[in-house]
Design a protein around this motif. Structure first.
Motif, PDB file in Angstrom:
ATOM      1  N   LEU A 245     -10.836 -25.067  11.952  1.00 52.40           N
ATOM      2  CA  LEU A 245     -11.304 -26.104  11.043  1.00 52.40           C
ATOM      3  C   LEU A 245     -11.364 -25.618   9.603  1.00 52.40           C
ATOM      4  N   GLY A 246     -10.949 -24.379   9.360  1.00 54.07           N
ATOM      5  CA  GLY A 246     -11.061 -23.800   8.031  1.00 54.07           C
ATOM      6  C   GLY A 246      -9.751 -23.769   7.278  1.00 54.07           C
ATOM      7  N   SER A 247      -9.702 -22.894   6.276  1.00 51.98           N
ATOM      8  CA  SER A 247      -8.560 -22.852   5.360  1.00 51.98           C
ATOM      9  C   SER A 247      -7.263 -22.487   6.068  1.00 51.98           C
ATOM     10  N   ALA A 248      -7.324 -21.484   6.945  1.00 51.77           N
ATOM     11  CA  ALA A 248      -6.108 -21.066   7.636  1.00 51.77           C
ATOM     12  C   ALA A 248      -5.583 -22.183   8.536  1.00 51.77           C
ATOM     13  N   GLY A 249      -6.489 -22.855   9.225  1.00 46.41           N
ATOM     14  CA  GLY A 249      -6.078 -23.981  10.060  1.00 46.41           C
ATOM     15  C   GLY A 249      -5.467 -25.100   9.237  1.00 46.41           C
ATOM     16  N   GLN A 250      -6.011 -25.322   8.040  1.00 48.78           N
ATOM     17  CA  GLN A 250      -5.454 -26.344   7.154  1.00 48.78           C
ATOM     18  C   GLN A 250      -4.016 -26.016   6.764  1.00 48.78           C
ATOM     19  N   LEU A 251      -3.756 -24.752   6.492  1.00 45.25           N
ATOM     20  CA  LEU A 251      -2.394 -24.361   6.121  1.00 45.25           C
ATOM     21  C   LEU A 251      -1.425 -24.583   7.281  1.00 45.25           C
ATOM     22  N   VAL A 252      -1.884 -24.304   8.493  1.00 43.91           N
ATOM     23  CA  VAL A 252      -1.032 -24.548   9.664  1.00 43.91           C
ATOM     24  C   VAL A 252      -0.702 -26.035   9.769  1.00 43.91           C
ATOM     25  N   ARG A 253      -1.704 -26.882   9.581  1.00 43.08           N
ATOM     26  CA  ARG A 253      -1.468 -28.328   9.657  1.00 43.08           C
ATOM     27  C   ARG A 253      -0.575 -28.812   8.519  1.00 43.08           C
ATOM     28  N   ALA A 254      -0.719 -28.198   7.350  1.00 41.06           N
ATOM     29  CA  ALA A 254       0.124 -28.581   6.215  1.00 41.06           C
ATOM     30  C   ALA A 254       1.589 -28.257   6.490  1.00 41.06           C
ATOM     31  N   VAL A 255       1.838 -27.054   6.990  1.00 47.17           N
ATOM     32  CA  VAL A 255       3.216 -26.652   7.299  1.00 47.17           C
ATOM     33  C   VAL A 255       3.799 -27.551   8.384  1.00 47.17           C
ATOM     34  N   ALA A 256       2.985 -27.869   9.392  1.00 48.62           N
ATOM     35  CA  ALA A 256       3.467 -28.731  10.473  1.00 48.62           C
ATOM     36  C   ALA A 256       3.834 -30.118   9.948  1.00 48.62           C
ATOM     37  N   ALA A 257       2.999 -30.679   9.077  1.00 44.82           N
ATOM     38  CA  ALA A 257       3.290 -32.009   8.529  1.00 44.82           C
ATOM     39  C   ALA A 257       4.565 -31.995   7.693  1.00 44.82           C
ATOM     40  N   GLY A 259       7.092 -30.030   8.198  1.00 44.41           N
ATOM     41  CA  GLY A 259       8.179 -29.965   9.172  1.00 44.41           C
ATOM     42  C   GLY A 259       8.423 -31.297   9.859  1.00 44.41           C
ATOM     43  N   PHE A 260       7.340 -31.991  10.205  1.00 36.83           N
ATOM     44  CA  PHE A 260       7.494 -33.301  10.842  1.00 36.83           C
ATOM     45  C   PHE A 260       8.149 -34.296   9.882  1.00 36.83           C
ATOM     46  N   GLY A 261       7.834 -34.167   8.594  1.00 31.77           N
ATOM     47  CA  GLY A 261       8.474 -35.039   7.613  1.00 31.77           C
ATOM     48  C   GLY A 261       9.978 -34.836   7.573  1.00 31.77           C
ATOM     49  N   LEU A 262      10.401 -33.579   7.619  1.00 37.73           N
ATOM     50  CA  LEU A 262      11.834 -33.286   7.644  1.00 37.73           C
ATOM     51  C   LEU A 262      12.482 -33.840   8.909  1.00 37.73           C
ATOM     52  N   LEU A 263      11.806 -33.683  10.043  1.00 38.47           N
ATOM     53  CA  LEU A 263      12.340 -34.214  11.295  1.00 38.47           C
ATOM     54  C   LEU A 263      12.448 -35.736  11.252  1.00 38.47           C
ATOM     55  N   LEU A 264      11.497 -36.387  10.594  1.00 38.36           N
ATOM     56  CA  LEU A 264      11.554 -37.844  10.463  1.00 38.36           C
ATOM     57  C   LEU A 264      12.805 -38.273   9.698  1.00 38.36           C
ATOM     58  N   VAL A 265      13.093 -37.574   8.612  1.00 42.04           N
ATOM     59  CA  VAL A 265      14.280 -37.908   7.820  1.00 42.04           C
ATOM     60  C   VAL A 265      15.545 -37.727   8.646  1.00 42.04           C
ATOM     61  N   LEU A 266      15.583 -36.666   9.440  1.00 42.14           N
ATOM     62  CA  LEU A 266      16.762 -36.406  10.263  1.00 42.14           C
ATOM     63  C   LEU A 266      16.872 -37.381  11.430  1.00 42.14           C
ATOM     64  N   ALA A 267      15.723 -37.786  11.982  1.00 40.50           N
ATOM     65  CA  ALA A 267      15.739 -38.650  13.162  1.00 40.50           C
ATOM     66  C   ALA A 267      16.045 -40.097  12.819  1.00 40.50           C
ATOM     67  N   LYS A 268      15.736 -40.511  11.589  1.00 39.11           N
ATOM     68  CA  LYS A 268      15.910 -41.919  11.218  1.00 39.11           C
ATOM     69  C   LYS A 268      16.636 -42.002   9.882  1.00 39.11           C
ATOM     70  N   PRO A 269      17.954 -41.913   9.885  1.00 38.17           N
ATOM     71  CA  PRO A 269      18.710 -41.986   8.630  1.00 38.17           C
ATOM     72  C   PRO A 269      18.478 -43.329   7.934  1.00 38.17           C
ATOM     73  N   VAL A 275      11.511 -42.634   3.512  1.00 37.91           N
ATOM     74  CA  VAL A 275      10.162 -42.987   3.074  1.00 37.91           C
ATOM     75  C   VAL A 275       9.119 -42.464   4.063  1.00 37.91           C
ATOM     76  N   SER A 276       9.367 -42.665   5.353  1.00 38.33           N
ATOM     77  CA  SER A 276       8.433 -42.158   6.368  1.00 38.33           C
ATOM     78  C   SER A 276       8.305 -40.645   6.280  1.00 38.33           C
ATOM     79  N   GLY A 277       9.440 -39.973   6.113  1.00 36.86           N
ATOM     80  CA  GLY A 277       9.409 -38.521   5.996  1.00 36.86           C
ATOM     81  C   GLY A 277       8.655 -38.055   4.767  1.00 36.86           C
ATOM     82  N   LEU A 278       8.833 -38.765   3.650  1.00 37.38           N
ATOM     83  CA  LEU A 278       8.122 -38.391   2.426  1.00 37.38           C
ATOM     84  C   LEU A 278       6.619 -38.600   2.565  1.00 37.38           C
ATOM     85  N   VAL A 279       6.217 -39.675   3.237  1.00 32.03           N
ATOM     86  CA  VAL A 279       4.784 -39.909   3.443  1.00 32.03           C
ATOM     87  C   VAL A 279       4.188 -38.801   4.311  1.00 32.03           C
ATOM     88  N   MET A 280       4.897 -38.439   5.376  1.00 36.17           N
ATOM     89  CA  MET A 280       4.413 -37.367   6.244  1.00 36.17           C
ATOM     90  C   MET A 280       4.373 -36.034   5.494  1.00 36.17           C
TER      91      MET A 280
END
Length: 385
Positions: A245-257, A259-269, A275-280
């Motif tokens: 729940l702290g700073s290190a965990g926040q960084l993990v969630r930030a990196v994951a988001a 990555g998910f944004g990039l996957l969204l762009v690739l999954a839905k041309p 737009v969905s990828g940029l929001v994520m």
């Protein structure tokens, strides 16, 4: 649809007389009298409440194994009905199929609690939830058709992940053996993975609405996490380092988001996918930046508003009127709260209250004007941001 409206369309020249007659005939054939359906509903409700009352009155008298057997038989019977008749039920109404699926999923979830009650066992809540997700998650993905199934799946995933993450610190639930901050932080990112998966499935399945809703709920989880991060940062809530729940965990969630944004762009041309990828990805960036403005109220508020201004811009790009108006309202509300935080002394005098009231009215008026001027038209079909 009323006959009066059909006649108005005919008189306005929108449809010809033959089409009007066919519409009237169709509506007459498929009409469902509201009063009659209400009577049927009341009768079914009375029967259901009666059965529940009888069972509740004799609950302790019924052997536990018998209760479990009936529960399991009901679960198996409804599951078999869904598997064999899902297409037929969906043709009658998609909501019939969705309601049956929802009931099965809830029955499956309550079965674990029933099992614990009969055999007097206990465990952290994330364990039965994880088991339920493994057993019933595929069913929700295979047969889900709208937002109830999507919300149930994402909601259970979020609760399971955060219960697992917080169990070690006792922050939310009972303390148990620490799972490790990195593993716990990774677990809290997993619900966001539904967004690119749903985006990838949208063009590969006939249940377009379900995958759209699943993607939207998963993106909402990321946006909600970013919003909450800004709120926590405004009062200096990020103190610990290596904690889920702290700073290190926040960084993990930030990196994951990100990555998910990039996957969204690739999954839905296309524009919607970008737009969905940029929001994520923007949510992930906000989560990371929130650590840098920890306990700096003004900057945390600015980051909060920047996130929602970005969401408003994304909504404009895909003509999502509702999302745009929501974003404008959130920014306006944060402006009002910020003004109170920065000028709290004004509230101690009558003149200050008058000024505060005028300021609230000005911000509200500005938000309404922005929504009216820049929001996409109602006739534009909204898409997932």
């Amino acid at each position: 649809m009323s006959n009066r409206k059909i006649a108005a369309w005919r008189d306005a020249g929108l449809i010809d007389s033959a089409t009007a007659q066919r519409l009237v005939a169709y509506e007459a054939e498929h009409a469902r009298p509201l009063a009659l359906w209400a009577v049927f509903g009341l009768g079914a409700l009375a029967i259901g409440l009666g059965i529940i009352s009888v069972v509740a009155a004799n609950w302790e008298e019924i052997p536990g194994q018998l209760r479990l057997a009936v529960h399991l038989a009901l679960l198996i019977g409804l599951s078999a009905t869904l598997a064999l008749r899902e297409g037929e039920l969906a043709r009658i109404s998609p909501w019939v199929s969705e309601a049956l699926l929802f009931v099965i999923a809830v029955l499956g979830l309550t079965f674990f609690g029933h099992l614990g009650q009969v055999y007097q066992t206990s465990s952290p809540l994330w364990k039965p939830l994880a088991t339920w997700l493994i057993l019933f998650g595929p069913m929700l993905l295979i047969f889900g058709r709208s937002w109830p199934a999507a919300a149930l799946l994402i909601g259970a995933s979020i609760y399971c992940a955060w219960d697992f993450a917080a169990a070690d610190s006792g922050a939310l639930f009972e303390r148990e053996e620490r799972p490790g901050w990195l593993l716990a932080a990774i677990a809290t990112t997993l619900p966001g993975l539904f967004a690119p998966f749903a985006a990838w499935m949208r063009d590969r399945s006939g249940r377009h609405d379900f995958w759209r809703q699943l993607e939207l709920v998963a993106i909402t989880y990321a946006v909600g996490g970013a919003t909450l991060s800004c709120i926590v940062a405004s009062f200096g809530g990020f103190d610990s380092d290596y904690d889920p729940l702290g700073s290190a965990g926040q960084l993990v969630r930030a990196v994951a988001a990100l990555g998910f944004g990039l996957l969204l762009v690739l999954a839905k041309p296309g524009l919607s996918g970008r737009v969905s990828g940029l929001v994520m990805a923007g949510s992930g960036l906000t989560i990371a930046l929130a650590l840098g403005v920890n306990d700096i109220d003004l900057l945390a508020a600015g980051l909060f508003m920047a996130l929602w201004v970005g969401i408003a811009a994304a909504a404009l790009a895909i003509d999502a009127r509702g999302a745009f108006q929501l974003a404008v309202a959130v920014v306006a509300l944060r402006l009002i709260i910020l003004s109170f935080e920065l000028a709290s002394d004004l509230l101690l005098s009558g003149f200050g209250l008058i000024l505060s009231g005028l300021m609230i009215l000005a911000v509200a008026w500005g938000a309404v004007r922005v929504s009216q001027v820049y929001a996409p038209g109602r006739e534009t079909q909204e898409q997932t941001p």
